[in-house]
Write a protein that holds these residues in place. Structure first.
Motif, short mmCIF file in Angstrom:
data_model
loop_
_atom_site.label_atom_id
_atom_site.label_comp_id
_atom_site.label_asym_id
_atom_site.label_seq_id
_atom_site.Cartn_x
_atom_site.Cartn_y
_atom_site.Cartn_z
N ARG A 1 -22.23 22.28 21.40
CA ARG A 1 -21.24 20.98 21.37
C ARG A 1 -20.00 21.77 21.21
NH1 ARG A 1 -23.71 23.31 17.03
NH2 ARG A 1 -25.87 22.17 15.85
N PRO A 2 -19.54 21.50 22.31
CA PRO A 2 -18.11 21.45 22.92
C PRO A 2 -16.93 20.84 22.00
CG PRO A 2 -19.19 21.36 24.52
CD PRO A 2 -20.31 20.89 23.15
N PHE A 3 -16.14 21.96 21.99
CA PHE A 3 -14.73 22.12 21.15
C PHE A 3 -14.78 21.17 19.90
CE2 PHE A 3 -14.45 19.95 26.09
CZ PHE A 3 -13.35 21.33 26.19
N SER A 4 -16.31 21.10 19.05
CA SER A 4 -16.72 20.86 17.39
C SER A 4 -16.34 21.61 16.84
CB SER A 4 -18.00 19.88 17.88
OG SER A 4 -17.94 19.77 16.41
N MET A 5 -15.27 21.42 15.24
CA MET A 5 -15.48 22.98 15.22
C MET A 5 -16.58 23.57 14.71
SD MET A 5 -13.62 24.27 13.35
CE MET A 5 -12.06 24.67 11.71
N ASN A 6 -17.71 23.25 14.87
CA ASN A 6 -19.39 23.99 14.40
C ASN A 6 -19.35 24.03 15.23
OD1 ASN A 6 -19.88 21.12 15.00
ND2 ASN A 6 -21.56 20.95 13.48
N ARG A 7 -19.36 23.96 16.73
CA ARG A 7 -19.76 24.59 17.29
C ARG A 7 -20.26 26.55 17.70
NH1 ARG A 7 -14.26 24.87 19.16
NH2 ARG A 7 -13.47 26.85 19.44
N ASN A 8 -21.09 26.74 18.16
CA ASN A 8 -22.30 27.67 17.45
C ASN A 8 -22.67 28.41 19.20
OD1 ASN A 8 -24.39 26.42 18.14
ND2 ASN A 8 -24.42 26.87 15.80
N GLY A 9 -21.99 28.02 20.22
CA GLY A 9 -22.83 29.04 21.60
C GLY A 9 -23.00 28.51 22.76
N MET A 10 -23.34 28.89 23.58
CA MET A 10 -23.44 27.64 25.00
C MET A 10 -24.87 27.49 24.89
SD MET A 10 -23.18 30.81 27.50
CE MET A 10 -24.50 30.52 28.81
N VAL A 11 -25.20 26.88 25.50
CA VAL A 11 -27.08 26.47 25.81
C VAL A 11 -26.73 26.38 27.39
CG1 VAL A 11 -28.39 25.27 25.70
CG2 VAL A 11 -26.61 24.95 24.15
N GLY B 1 -18.30 25.14 24.72
CA GLY B 1 -19.77 25.58 22.96
C GLY B 1 -19.47 27.23 22.66
N THR B 2 -18.48 27.52 23.40
CA THR B 2 -18.20 29.02 22.63
C THR B 2 -17.00 29.16 22.05
OG1 THR B 2 -17.12 29.83 23.82
CG2 THR B 2 -19.80 30.55 24.84
N ALA B 3 -16.64 29.93 20.63
CA ALA B 3 -15.63 30.03 20.09
C ALA B 3 -14.85 29.96 21.22
CB ALA B 3 -15.56 30.84 18.78
N ALA B 4 -14.58 31.41 21.66
CA ALA B 4 -13.57 32.08 23.11
C ALA B 4 -13.14 30.69 23.62
CB ALA B 4 -13.98 32.80 23.02
N ASN B 5 -14.11 30.60 25.03
CA ASN B 5 -14.23 29.64 25.52
C ASN B 5 -12.98 28.28 25.04
OD1 ASN B 5 -14.38 28.18 28.79
ND2 ASN B 5 -14.82 27.16 27.15
N MET C 1 -7.98 12.56 28.63
CA MET C 1 -9.58 12.60 28.44
C MET C 1 -9.52 14.14 28.76
SD MET C 1 -9.83 8.66 28.36
CE MET C 1 -9.83 9.15 30.61
N ILE C 2 -10.36 14.96 28.24
CA ILE C 2 -11.05 15.86 28.46
C ILE C 2 -12.29 16.22 27.91
CG2 ILE C 2 -9.72 17.37 27.19
CD1 ILE C 2 -9.84 19.71 28.33
N SER C 3 -13.51 15.59 28.93
CA SER C 3 -14.97 16.55 27.82
C SER C 3 -15.79 17.54 28.63
CB SER C 3 -15.73 14.88 28.18
OG SER C 3 -15.96 14.49 29.12
N SER C 4 -16.34 17.91 27.99
CA SER C 4 -17.62 18.39 28.27
C SER C 4 -19.20 18.29 28.18
CB SER C 4 -17.45 19.44 27.57
OG SER C 4 -19.13 20.62 28.30
N THR C 5 -19.02 17.83 30.01
CA THR C 5 -20.92 17.15 29.88
C THR C 5 -21.82 18.17 29.96
OG1 THR C 5 -20.80 17.42 32.20
CG2 THR C 5 -19.93 15.68 31.15
N LYS C 6 -21.73 19.86 29.49
CA LYS C 6 -22.47 20.84 29.25
C LYS C 6 -23.45 20.06 28.33
CE LYS C 6 -20.70 24.88 31.61
NZ LYS C 6 -18.92 24.16 31.80
N SER C 7 -22.26 19.40 26.51
CA SER C 7 -23.66 19.11 26.05
C SER C 7 -24.53 18.09 26.19
CB SER C 7 -22.58 17.74 25.21
OG SER C 7 -22.06 17.32 25.77
N MET C 8 -24.45 17.59 27.90
CA MET C 8 -25.70 17.15 28.24
C MET C 8 -26.39 17.91 28.60
SD MET C 8 -24.42 13.06 28.60
CE MET C 8 -22.39 13.70 29.04
#
Lengths: 402, 87
Positions: free
Chosen positions: A213-223, A297-301, A321-328
């Motif tokens: 969940r990139p950029f989302s407050m409740n993100r908890n890491g990468m996949v 989707g990490t806190a740091a990045n 606009m800036i989006s992260s397609t890693k979410s998909m």
């Protein structure tokens, strides 16, 4: 200096086995992340990934080829075929002699390492297949593309962790721009979704157990994801002369090194790469309409990247606009920049901005327009693609609408 | 037999390049000069030493069930996990 255009694109990843399928998935905001189907998954604490499903390598390659192609090479050849076919180029004579292939991968034949360690350590075998070395080497994919398509110019593999593909494409771009090569096949590939590959990432404790969940407050890491993206970069006049379809122009790039920490990203390093790519491409910051974020989707990045974008663009950061397609499709590690360049091409060509899906809660430290959850129509003239790797190695590419 | 507390402190001290006697319970990891990489290394060493799983995600340290705010909270957390997971 020569102008450089993209005349072919190919991919295979968790949300598509072709560019058109991937574009459709990005438009729909489809998530390709799910339960991993790999050996010993029950011993992993991270059991999700953006795995390529329904890819039947056996139907694609013969038995001899299968003995030599690790999954990362299979993905590369599959994507290269789509890209080179689309370009319409046939590499013969002088064109073949001067054109090459530069690809990125972080791990190379990780599954081959994994399977053969299993064989000798776990199963106690004292003998492995004779092709283990040529199958697992990081340059195997680049070499097989050169063999398959008769590319006899400068060819090599770049390995800079999560920025590998962007560094590779920057190299290829530079070669065509300087007139060293009339065309280059470039991009990258990764296939680390095997027990050892995921287990290694688990150790860092930066992986999410449920979603990216990139950029989302409740993100908890990468996949993690897997797959390949391959492009044909071609000198513009060469492409025009033969009436090739041009997908976009590559106009600039920059590479920087944080020189600070082996895993923590730096705002300055990222901002210098973004600003450098714009300067290199003669781009006025106000022209940039879209950035494909590194967005792991990490806190740091995510907070560092947003701060870097704010630094590099000033006021204009709020208009782009800036989006992260890693979410998909997940994080394809060394192949990620290649698949993500597709989102930039889609923005420039089709005027469709791929969304950041899984976005649930705004984070004041990521207060940019991250195109949450739904694709958007917008006219974009210049797009950037960010990649910021472990080791503090950054590479940003700039594309312009043709 | 060495207590859980002493073993945890020994691991933290090794990470901080200090003598165990120089680590006090009220110190934070920051006080001890242990950064985020040092933290995940310490947790790994603790998991190996006690054969336990420590629920810790570097992306949301404050949301993890495991409190890392001081040496004391870490020791308490490990004592609880050892008791639970070896029950």
């Amino acid at each position: 200096m020569k102008r450089v255009v993209i005349t072919g694109a190919g991919t295979i990843n968790a949300i598509g086995h072709s560019v058109s399928e991937t574009f459709a998935s990005m438009r729909e905001g489809r998530c390709g992340i799910g339960q991993l189907e790999i050996q010993d998954v029950e011993r992993l604490s991270i059991q999700i990934g953006g795995q390529v499903k329904g890819f039947e390598a056996e139907g694609e390659f013969n038995r001899q080829q299968m003995a030599l192609y690790d999954r990362f090479t299979q993905f590369t050849l599959f994507a290269a075929r789509e890209a080179i076919q689309q370009s319409g180029l046939e590499f013969i004579g002088e064109l073949a002699a001067r054109s090459g292939v530069v690809l990125g991968t972080a791990g190379g034949g990780v599954s081959t390492w994994d399977e053969n360690y299993r064989a000798v350590y776990e199963a106690g075998k004292n003998r492995v297949h004779p092709f283990v070395v040529p199958k697992l080497m990081n340059n195997a994919a680049a070499s097989h593309v050169s063999i398959e398509y008769n590319l006899k110019g400068p060819s090599f593999t770049v390995s800079t962790a999560c920025a590998s593909s962007n560094h590779a494409m920057a190299q290829a771009f530079q070669m065509v721009r300087l007139g060293m090569a009339p065309a280059m096949v470039t991009g990258g590939s990764e296939s680390m979704l095997c027990f050892g590959g995921v287990k290694a990432w688990e150790g860092l404790r930066v992986m999410s157990k449920d979603a990216c969940r990139p950029f989302s407050m409740n993100r908890n890491g990468m996949v993690q994801g897997e797959g390949a993206g391959v492009f044909v970069f071609e000198e513009m006049e060469h492409a025009k002369k033969r009436g090739a379809e041009i997908l976009a122009e590559v106009v600039g790039f920059a590479m920087t090194s944080d020189a600070s920490d082996i895993v923590m990203p730096s705002k300055q390093g990222a901002a210098r790469a973004i600003a450098g790519a714009m300067k290199d491409g003669g781009i006025n910051p106000e022209e940039v309409g879209y950035i494909n974020a590194h967005g792991t989707g990490t806190a740091a990045n995510d907070k560092t990247e947003c701060a870097a974008v704010a630094d590099a663009f000033g006021q204009h950061a709020d208009n782009l606009m800036i989006s992260s397609t890693k979410s998909m499709h997940g994080h394809l590690i060394g192949g990620t920049g290649a698949v993500e360049l597709l989102a930039c091409i889609m923005a420039l060509r089709d005027g469709v901005i791929a969304p950041t899906i899984g976005y649930e809660e705004p984070d004041p430290e990521c207060a940019l327009d991250v195109v949450p959850n739904e694709a958007r129509e917008a006219k974009v003239n210049v797009a950037l693609s960010n990649a910021f790797a472990f080791g503090g190695l950054n590479a940003v590419l700039a594309l312009r609408k043709v | 037999m060495t207590s859980v507390k002493d073993r945890v402190i020994a691991i933290i001290a090794e990470q901080a390049v200090l003598e165990p006697g120089d680590v006090s319970m009220d110190q934070t990891l920051e006080d001890l000069g242990i950064d985020s990489l040092g933290l995940v290394e310490s947790i790994f060493a603790i998991e190996e030493a006690f054969d336990i799983q420590v629920p810790f995600n570097a992306n949301e340290p404050q949301e993890s069930d495991f409190d890392i705010s001081s040496v004391a909270t870490i020791v308490a957390g490990i004592e609880k996990l050892v008791a639970e997971q070896h029950a």
